[in-house]
Design a protein around this motif. Sequence first.
Motif, PDB file in Angstrom:
ATOM      1  N   ALA A  34      35.596  42.458  47.419  1.00  0.00           N
ATOM      2  CA  ALA A  34      35.687  43.842  47.899  1.00  0.00           C
ATOM      3  C   ALA A  34      35.918  43.942  49.404  1.00  0.00           C
ATOM      4  O   ALA A  34      36.405  44.963  49.875  1.00  0.00           O
ATOM      5  CB  ALA A  34      34.416  44.595  47.518  1.00  0.00           C
ATOM      6  N   SER A  35      35.551  42.910  50.152  1.00  0.00           N
ATOM      7  CA  SER A  35      35.786  43.010  51.598  1.00  0.00           C
ATOM      8  C   SER A  35      37.202  42.504  51.895  1.00  0.00           C
ATOM      9  O   SER A  35      37.682  41.575  51.235  1.00  0.00           O
ATOM     10  CB  SER A  35      34.749  42.198  52.378  1.00  0.00           C
ATOM     11  N   PRO A  80      43.820  36.462  46.993  1.00  0.00           N
ATOM     12  CA  PRO A  80      44.649  37.537  46.439  1.00  0.00           C
ATOM     13  C   PRO A  80      44.837  37.448  44.928  1.00  0.00           C
ATOM     14  O   PRO A  80      44.793  38.467  44.235  1.00  0.00           O
ATOM     15  CB  PRO A  80      45.987  37.367  47.177  1.00  0.00           C
ATOM     16  N   ILE A  81      45.021  36.223  44.412  1.00  0.00           N
ATOM     17  CA  ILE A  81      45.281  36.090  42.962  1.00  0.00           C
ATOM     18  C   ILE A  81      44.004  36.398  42.166  1.00  0.00           C
ATOM     19  O   ILE A  81      44.043  37.114  41.155  1.00  0.00           O
ATOM     20  CB  ILE A  81      45.799  34.663  42.616  1.00  0.00           C
ATOM     21  N   GLU A  82      42.869  35.874  42.663  1.00  0.00           N
ATOM     22  CA  GLU A  82      41.589  36.150  41.976  1.00  0.00           C
ATOM     23  C   GLU A  82      41.338  37.657  41.917  1.00  0.00           C
ATOM     24  O   GLU A  82      40.823  38.191  40.935  1.00  0.00           O
ATOM     25  CB  GLU A  82      40.412  35.485  42.716  1.00  0.00           C
ATOM     26  N   THR A  83      41.723  38.339  43.004  1.00  0.00           N
ATOM     27  CA  THR A  83      41.486  39.787  43.082  1.00  0.00           C
ATOM     28  C   THR A  83      42.352  40.525  42.059  1.00  0.00           C
ATOM     29  O   THR A  83      41.878  41.413  41.340  1.00  0.00           O
ATOM     30  CB  THR A  83      41.786  40.275  44.520  1.00  0.00           C
ATOM     31  N   LEU A  84      43.625  40.121  41.975  1.00  0.00           N
ATOM     32  CA  LEU A  84      44.522  40.754  41.001  1.00  0.00           C
ATOM     33  C   LEU A  84      44.103  40.420  39.568  1.00  0.00           C
ATOM     34  O   LEU A  84      44.200  41.259  38.666  1.00  0.00           O
ATOM     35  CB  LEU A  84      45.965  40.317  41.262  1.00  0.00           C
ATOM     36  N   GLY A 134      47.702  45.298  49.465  1.00  0.00           N
ATOM     37  CA  GLY A 134      48.197  45.726  48.149  1.00  0.00           C
ATOM     38  C   GLY A 134      47.480  45.022  47.002  1.00  0.00           C
ATOM     39  O   GLY A 134      47.295  45.608  45.937  1.00  0.00           O
ATOM     40  N   VAL A 135      47.045  43.766  47.220  1.00  0.00           N
ATOM     41  CA  VAL A 135      46.419  43.016  46.113  1.00  0.00           C
ATOM     42  C   VAL A 135      45.161  43.713  45.619  1.00  0.00           C
ATOM     43  O   VAL A 135      44.864  43.713  44.418  1.00  0.00           O
ATOM     44  CB  VAL A 135      46.084  41.550  46.512  1.00  0.00           C
ATOM     45  N   TYR A 136      44.428  44.298  46.528  1.00  0.00           N
ATOM     46  CA  TYR A 136      43.185  44.987  46.150  1.00  0.00           C
ATOM     47  C   TYR A 136      43.495  46.400  45.659  1.00  0.00           C
ATOM     48  O   TYR A 136      43.071  46.810  44.581  1.00  0.00           O
ATOM     49  CB  TYR A 136      42.261  45.018  47.366  1.00  0.00           C
TER      50      TYR A 136
END
Length: 330
Positions: free
Chosen positions: A90-91, A99-103, A156-158
């Motif tokens: 979240a931060s 980025p990939i883990e977030t997507l 953008g990823v988040y």
Amino acid sequence: MAVHGTVQGTREINRAVVTGGAGFLGSHLCEQLLERGVEVVCLDNFLTGSPQNVLHLMEHPGFRLVRCDVTDYVHVPGPVDLVLHFASPASPLDYLKMPIETLKVGSLGTLHTLGLAKEKGARFLLASTSEVYGDPLQHPQREDYWGNVNPVGPRGVYDEAKRFSEALTTAYRTSQGIDTAIVRIFNTYGPRMRADDGRAIPAFVGQALSGRPLTVAGDGSQTRSICYVDDTVRGILALAFSGETGPMNIGNPDELSMLELARWIVRLTGSESEVGFIDLPVDDPKVRRPDTTLAAERLDWHPSVSSEEGLRRTVAWFAAQRDEAAAQAG
Ligand code: NAD
């Protein structure tokens, strides 16, 4: 005696699943659910959270911590009445590094947790974010504003992961009849934030407590609305236990500039730190303030902790953590 919540006065909430429950917000949610007499299964892969955040709950008979990556699969034996999907870096520091883990957690993780809600006939609540409004062209932001997001910018990823999660949640509601809710959470702060998570408040408090200059981005005129964690979690649970679908903003409409925030923290810590300036991150929103009319009207929710009081409590918590770490180091 246990006091269980109800949804629209019909659904009993006896057992909840909290994904990301070992994170900052998730750990407070687990705590408040247990206080209401709701059993909690906390699913977390400790990517950005830590078992330390829920250590004080481990002896509670109604609490279970399960190590699980919700992007792989989600399996919970027994009945479940409520699924709260909070797993996600979240931060900005975390999601720019991952980025990939977030997507994946926004897409596959949301798919799997919605699948769990469907399997169990449970209500589902998605933790979305004010970041879906991007760098907003409407101020303050109301829930019917579609946002101004750069899908190929670093953030953008988040932002897009959360926008996709909202679309998926809505599709499960409309096409599968799942009872869902979406909360758009604005900047929240308080105890159990990571000192090194890169967000402004822990960074400023750490700098002030150690006498280093505070690093304000740009000229510090960009604004944020900061909400104390107890208020945010009370709002989230009010939505969870209601029959509302959202999206619904939860945040504190009191707006302050980053420079004001830095000066407050210097004053509250009694520090002699100077305030310095660093480059503004790419696509950093210039303004951010929730319109919370909907939460006030539908949930009778209003933040009650002033920024001064919340920051005082947060500074006290970080100072105690530092003292404890120093004592352990010898
Ligand atoms: P956090 O990083 O402290 O907590 C996130 C938790 O999710 C961590 O414990 C992490 O280990 C876990 N997690 C991440 N990926 C996972 C995966 N694949 N499987 C299982 N667990 C996983 O962040 P937070 O500030 O507590 O935010 C929690 C949620 O609230 C996030 O969804 C975030 O987008 C949302 N939110 C937070 C804020 C805020 O101000 N803190 C604002 C808006 C939205």
